[in-house]
Design a protein around this motif. Structure first.
Motif, mmCIF file in Angstrom:
data_model
loop_
_atom_site.group_PDB
_atom_site.id
_atom_site.type_symbol
_atom_site.label_atom_id
_atom_site.label_comp_id
_atom_site.label_asym_id
_atom_site.label_seq_id
_atom_site.Cartn_x
_atom_site.Cartn_y
_atom_site.Cartn_z
ATOM 1 N N GLY A 154 5.528 14.998 -2.018
ATOM 2 C CA GLY A 154 4.537 13.935 -1.865
ATOM 3 C C GLY A 154 4.822 13.046 -0.680
ATOM 4 O O GLY A 154 5.684 13.348 0.147
ATOM 5 N N GLN A 155 4.101 11.949 -0.631
ATOM 6 C CA GLN A 155 4.285 10.978 0.436
ATOM 7 C C GLN A 155 3.932 9.604 -0.093
ATOM 8 O O GLN A 155 3.274 9.473 -1.121
ATOM 9 C CB GLN A 155 3.431 11.316 1.650
ATOM 10 C CG GLN A 155 1.944 11.333 1.374
ATOM 11 C CD GLN A 155 1.162 11.811 2.581
ATOM 12 O OE1 GLN A 155 1.704 12.010 3.657
ATOM 13 N NE2 GLN A 155 -0.135 11.980 2.412
ATOM 14 N N GLY A 156 4.385 8.559 0.614
ATOM 15 C CA GLY A 156 4.085 7.215 0.164
ATOM 16 C C GLY A 156 4.505 6.183 1.190
ATOM 17 O O GLY A 156 5.066 6.499 2.238
ATOM 18 N N ALA A 157 4.221 4.944 0.853
ATOM 19 C CA ALA A 157 4.559 3.829 1.727
ATOM 20 C C ALA A 157 4.908 2.629 0.861
ATOM 21 O O ALA A 157 4.350 2.446 -0.223
ATOM 22 C CB ALA A 157 3.388 3.498 2.644
ATOM 23 N N VAL A 158 5.828 1.828 1.344
ATOM 24 C CA VAL A 158 6.230 0.614 0.644
ATOM 25 C C VAL A 158 6.757 -0.372 1.685
ATOM 26 O O VAL A 158 7.291 0.036 2.715
ATOM 27 C CB VAL A 158 7.298 0.918 -0.441
ATOM 28 C CG1 VAL A 158 8.581 1.430 0.171
ATOM 29 C CG2 VAL A 158 7.549 -0.291 -1.322
ATOM 30 N N THR A 159 6.586 -1.653 1.408
ATOM 31 C CA THR A 159 7.164 -2.683 2.259
ATOM 32 C C THR A 159 8.420 -3.195 1.586
ATOM 33 O O THR A 159 8.379 -3.638 0.431
ATOM 34 C CB THR A 159 6.166 -3.830 2.491
ATOM 35 O OG1 THR A 159 5.020 -3.300 3.166
ATOM 36 C CG2 THR A 159 6.785 -4.921 3.350
ATOM 37 N N LEU A 160 9.529 -3.112 2.293
ATOM 38 C CA LEU A 160 10.816 -3.550 1.770
ATOM 39 C C LEU A 160 11.181 -4.915 2.350
ATOM 40 O O LEU A 160 10.765 -5.263 3.458
ATOM 41 C CB LEU A 160 11.897 -2.527 2.107
ATOM 42 C CG LEU A 160 11.663 -1.119 1.560
ATOM 43 C CD1 LEU A 160 12.742 -0.167 2.065
ATOM 44 C CD2 LEU A 160 11.604 -1.124 0.044
#
Length: 165
Positions: free
Chosen positions: A149-155
């Protein structure tokens, strides 16, 4: 690994991870100011030393991240820090000062890594260590892609754990 570059914002960075079998590709992009405190070509011995210190620090993958229970071998490490090392200039000091007042430089630094890891498919979390190493970084937009899969997050400094599928 495509890199869709977003606006240049001091204190923010981008981190992209791609998991391919036993290979982990990492790209880290940030304004030079967030690592060095300046974005122009180095003009003093202190600025040159700061560039070299950052080069040494970021040559260690542990500066970027820690993979839980995983030993990896760094097989490739590239960066564009040399763009900030001044070449000899034929400008006089007055011309040089005038040149800097005429425009504002916005230099992005890019660091790319390739890690070879045994059993990488068994790992899906990493602790991002950049906040501890560079206090000016307050937010990292993180993108990941794997075979699942794939994804994005702000850390942020208080939320520095990345989990992927």
């Amino acid at each position: 690994m495509a890199n869709e570059h977003t606006a240049h914002v001091h204190g923010e960075a981008e981190l992209t991870l791609a998991v391919e079998s036993n290979k982990l590709l990492i790209n880290f992009l940030t304004p030079a100011d967030s690592l060095l405190g300046f974005e122009h070509k180095a003009e003093t011995a202190d600025q040159i030393k700061k560039i070299e210190d950052v080069r040494v620090k970021l040559s260690q993958i542990d500066t970027i991240l820690t993979l839980s229970k995983m030993e990896c071998e760094l097989s490739n490490n590239e960066n564009n820090l040399n763009t900030l090392l001044a070449k000899e200039s034929h400008l006089t000091l007055d011309e040089h000062k005038h040149e800097h007042h005429d425009h504002v430089e916005h230099t992005e630094l890019s660091f790319s890594y390739t890690l070879m890891c045994e059993k990488l498919s068994e790992v899906n979390t990493a602790t991002i260590n950049l906040f501890e190493q560079f206090e000016e970084i307050k937010k990292i937009r993180t993108l990941w892609i794997s075979e699942k899969g794939q994804g994005a997050v702000t850390l942020t400094p208080n939320n520095n754990r990345l989990k992927w599928k």
